[in-house]
Design an enzyme around this catalytic site. Structure first.
Site, PDB file in Angstrom:
ATOM      1  N   HIS A 113       0.813  -1.227   0.000  1.00  0.00           N
ATOM      2  CA  HIS A 113       0.000   0.000   0.000  1.00  0.00           C
ATOM      3  C   HIS A 113       0.850   1.282   0.000  1.00  0.00           C
ATOM      4  O   HIS A 113       0.770   2.097  -0.934  1.00  0.00           O
ATOM      5  CB  HIS A 113      -0.891   0.037   1.246  1.00  0.00           C
ATOM      6  CG  HIS A 113      -1.746  -1.161   1.460  1.00  0.00           C
ATOM      7  ND1 HIS A 113      -2.810  -1.465   0.649  1.00  0.00           N
ATOM      8  CD2 HIS A 113      -1.717  -2.120   2.414  1.00  0.00           C
ATOM      9  CE1 HIS A 113      -3.396  -2.555   1.108  1.00  0.00           C
ATOM     10  NE2 HIS A 113      -2.752  -2.972   2.152  1.00  0.00           N
TER      11      HIS A 113
HETATM   12  C1  BDR Z   1      -3.011   1.262   5.250  1.00  0.00           C
HETATM   13  O1  BDR Z   1      -3.329   0.942   6.607  1.00  0.00           O
HETATM   14  C2  BDR Z   1      -2.149   0.728   7.339  1.00  0.00           C
HETATM   15  O2  BDR Z   1      -2.269  -0.417   8.142  1.00  0.00           O
HETATM   16  C3  BDR Z   1      -1.046   0.590   6.338  1.00  0.00           C
HETATM   17  O3  BDR Z   1       0.175   1.079   6.863  1.00  0.00           O
HETATM   18  C4  BDR Z   1      -1.509   1.407   5.182  1.00  0.00           C
HETATM   19  O4  BDR Z   1      -1.164   2.765   5.320  1.00  0.00           O
HETATM   20  C5  BDR Z   1      -3.581   0.189   4.336  1.00  0.00           C
HETATM   21  O5  BDR Z   1      -4.961   0.129   4.435  1.00  0.00           O
END
Ligand code: BDR
Ligand code: CA
Length: 325
Positions: free
Chosen positions: A250
């Site tokens: 992500h």
């Molecule tokens: C996002 O949520 C967090 O747990 C991760 O770091 C990322 O920014 C993904 O949904």
């Protein structure tokens, strides 16, 4: 693609994929990381700063200022973090093995994260890129503290949301937006150019066990730490999310998109609103894509680019960048 060097303010809740994004920014020839602010999310804001400082020390980059930001969302309290996804220390149990953070510039040198962002926006007026990869609370506070901020920011890239796919924190909500929907709404409503990098595209870019081992065995200490912490992240994805040993990239993907290192295949500028009601769709990102049926492309007057599809292959770039640190 242009080789412009972008001054970047990173706003993060330093968990495992945040650590990958930090590594991407430190290694990319297109990024000049000029400051980091932390926020509640995967871990508390102070813990995220500690992780960031230690990771910067590991990369020999104690020159980057780090400031602690909001500990709670605009409404409500700290969620308690994402221990199952990122581990109790936020970075898969590797914190204690990283160098001490004492020599680095601490929050006391820079004010809070909002002060740091506003200061950098003056220093790099018209050029500063914001990469926000945690809940958007600091950005919302900054917009209130200095409403002229929007005029000095070149762009805001947000990892968050789910346009046409399921959420992850809730059925319809992605974690970063879910943790502070009111702040996310303030961010997308402000008159600065926002690029939203939602689950629609981040779930398509994964890192599997082969790449994890390659990182864990790399010469670079930063890459090795990433390889080690990714074990926890892959465990979660394997057991809870995908049923195979591969995890979504992500946050680092958002860094690559901000820097123009990944080609956008479908990314219209459209109107976006965040559901701030208390119903089952709280925290969902409502992207008005109706126009795309008739004429795909940007909607006049819309300020949010929603990245729906990107070119494949990012995991190779990320791995090479981390190995180079
Ligand atoms: C996002 O949520 C967090 O747990 C991760 O770091 C990322 O920014 C993904 O949904
Ligand atoms: Ca994050």
């Amino acid at each position: 693609m242009t080789e412009t060097l972008h001054p970047v303010y990173l706003d993060c809740d330093t968990g495992i994929d945040d650590a990958l994004a930090l590594g991407h920014l430190l290694a990319s020839p297109r990024a000049d990381l000029v400051g980091v602010g932390t926020v509640h999310g995967n871990i508390d804001a102070a813990g995220a700063a500690e992780n960031t400082l230690r990771l910067l020390a590991l990369a020999g980059r104690q020159d980057v200022p780090v400031a602690v930001g909001a500990g709670t969302p605009l409404a409500g309290g700290f969620s308690g973090g994402a221990v199952a996804v990122h581990g109790a220390d936020g970075i898969g149990g590797v914190r204690a093995s990283l160098p001490d953070a004492v020599a680095s510039p601490g929050p006391e040198d820079t004010g809070d994260a909002v002060d740091l962002l506003i200061r950098l926006s003056h220093e790099y007026a018209g050029e500063l890129q914001i990469l926000a990869i945690g809940p958007l609370t600091n950005l919302a506070h900054a917009l209130v503290r200095d409403p002229t901020l929007v005029d000095r920011i070149a762009g805001v890239t947000v990892m968050g949301g789910a346009a046409l796919v399921p959420g992850n924190a809730r059925p319809a909500a992605e974690a970063n937006i879910w943790h502070d929907p009111e702040a996310a709404q303030a961010t997308v409503a402000a008159s600065w150019p926002v690029t939203l990098v939602p689950l629609d595209t981040t779930m398509e870019h994964t890192l599997d066990e082969t790449y994890r081992r390659r990182l864990a065995e790399a010469a670079s200490p930063y890459a090795r730490a990433c390889g080690e912490m990714l074990d926890v992240y892959l465990n979660f994805y394997e057991t809870v999310v995908l049923g195979r040993r591969a995890a979504a990239l992500h946050d680092p993907l958002a860094a690559a998109i901000m820097l123009g290192e990944v080609a956008l295949l479908d990314a219209p500028r459209v109107h976006v609103e965040v559901d701030c009601t208390d119903g089952p769709s709280r925290g969902s990102t409502v992207c008005d894509l109706r126009s795309q049926r008739k004429a795909p492309g940007d909607v006049p007057g819309a300020t949010v680019r929603v990245v729906l599809e990107t070119a494949p292959g990012y995991v190779d770039l990320l791995t090479e960048l981390l190995e180079s640190l």
